[in-house]
Every structure is written in C-alpha cells, then in structure tokens.
Enzyme design. Sequence first.
Site, mmCIF file in Angstrom:
data_model
loop_
_atom_site.group_PDB
_atom_site.id
_atom_site.type_symbol
_atom_site.label_atom_id
_atom_site.label_comp_id
_atom_site.label_asym_id
_atom_site.label_seq_id
_atom_site.Cartn_x
_atom_site.Cartn_y
_atom_site.Cartn_z
ATOM 1 C CG ASN A 1 34.817 37.747 40.785
ATOM 2 O OD1 ASN A 1 34.160 38.172 39.837
ATOM 3 N ND2 ASN A 1 35.443 36.585 40.753
ATOM 4 C CG ASP B 1 42.755 31.129 39.348
ATOM 5 O OD1 ASP B 1 42.189 32.168 39.713
ATOM 6 O OD2 ASP B 1 42.519 30.003 39.855
ATOM 7 C CD GLN C 1 37.057 40.341 46.973
ATOM 8 O OE1 GLN C 1 36.179 41.212 47.039
ATOM 9 N NE2 GLN C 1 38.334 40.599 47.161
ATOM 10 C CB VAL D 1 41.367 35.536 47.518
ATOM 11 C CG1 VAL D 1 42.658 36.036 48.158
ATOM 12 C CG2 VAL D 1 41.399 34.016 47.367
ATOM 13 C CG HIS E 1 41.943 38.816 42.869
ATOM 14 N ND1 HIS E 1 41.521 38.891 44.180
ATOM 15 C CD2 HIS E 1 41.085 37.968 42.249
ATOM 16 C CE1 HIS E 1 40.459 38.117 44.346
ATOM 17 N NE2 HIS E 1 40.171 37.554 43.191
ATOM 18 C CB ILE E 2 42.621 42.387 37.467
ATOM 19 C CG1 ILE E 2 42.521 43.791 38.063
ATOM 20 C CG2 ILE E 2 41.949 42.328 36.097
ATOM 21 C CD1 ILE E 2 43.248 44.858 37.235
ATOM 22 C CG HIS E 3 39.557 36.718 38.103
ATOM 23 N ND1 HIS E 3 39.816 35.412 38.439
ATOM 24 C CD2 HIS E 3 38.985 37.284 39.198
ATOM 25 C CE1 HIS E 3 39.420 35.190 39.686
ATOM 26 N NE2 HIS E 3 38.909 36.304 40.168
#
Length: 113
Positions: free
Chosen positions: A86, A29, A93, A95, A99-101
């Site tokens: 998110n 990130d 969210q 973006v 996606h997984i953080h």
Amino acid sequence: MSTIFKKIIDKEIPADIVYEDDLCLAFRDIDPKAPVHILIIPKKEIPSMAEVSENDKELIGHLYLVASKIAKDEGVSDSGYRLAVNTNNEGGQEVYHLHIHLLGGRQMTWPPG
Ligand code: AMP
C-alpha cells in the site's frame, strides 16, 4: 519521521517476528486480514514505495525474495498468496515505513477494495 515499525526493529516494542536478517525483518500483522498475514519491512527507514531510489534496487529485490521464502515456510506457496504494498493515502497506507504485506491461507478476491 520514525514509525512504530522502527520501534519493532529496535526491539523497543514486541512483535511476533518470523524472520530477521541484516537488511530486513518480518513479523505477523497485529490485525490479520487472512490466516497468514506477515509484514516484511526493510531495516532502512524508507517511508513508502514513492521514496525508493536506484540505491534501493537490491534491497527491494531482497524483500521480495524473503517474502517468497516465508510463504514457503508458512505453507501457502503452492496454494497461493498475495503480496501487497500500500502506497500513500489513496493506496491505503497507514504506517509510513515501507512494508510488503504477505497474505495467504484463504481465497483472495480481485479487484481489491
Ligand atoms: P498499511 O495500511 O499498508 O500501512 O498497513 C499497516 C499494517 O500494520 C496494518 O495491517 C496494521 O494492522 C499493521 N500494524 C500496525 N501496528 C502494528 C504492530 N505494532 N505490530 C504488527 N502489525 C502492526
């Protein structure tokens, strides 16, 4: 509509990529919220968890398996980490490419903000 993550997939803009295969990409990130903060994204353009379908079942599972592997590679598997997705506006969210953080390397708190 394509996002900045699609440009990262297409290598049009740089990212600190830590893992890549046919189905997904993982990169650090740009504004890390923990010592380890990696995003795992599908190459398929799915805007959010709100848009996943039955066809994406294996892909979603794959993303989580990759997240688990990266957590081991980053040395946070035993100490612990958090996976967060998110989703849409109230989910925080920003973006709209799923996606997984992967967050680790510090004590997480609960509940999240
Ligand atoms: P979210 O709020 O769940 O949509 O998270 C989007 C994340 O993408 C944020 O943590 C951003 O810091 C991160 N981000 C945005 N642009 C980039 C970029 N070019 N490279 C890496 N991470 C990014």
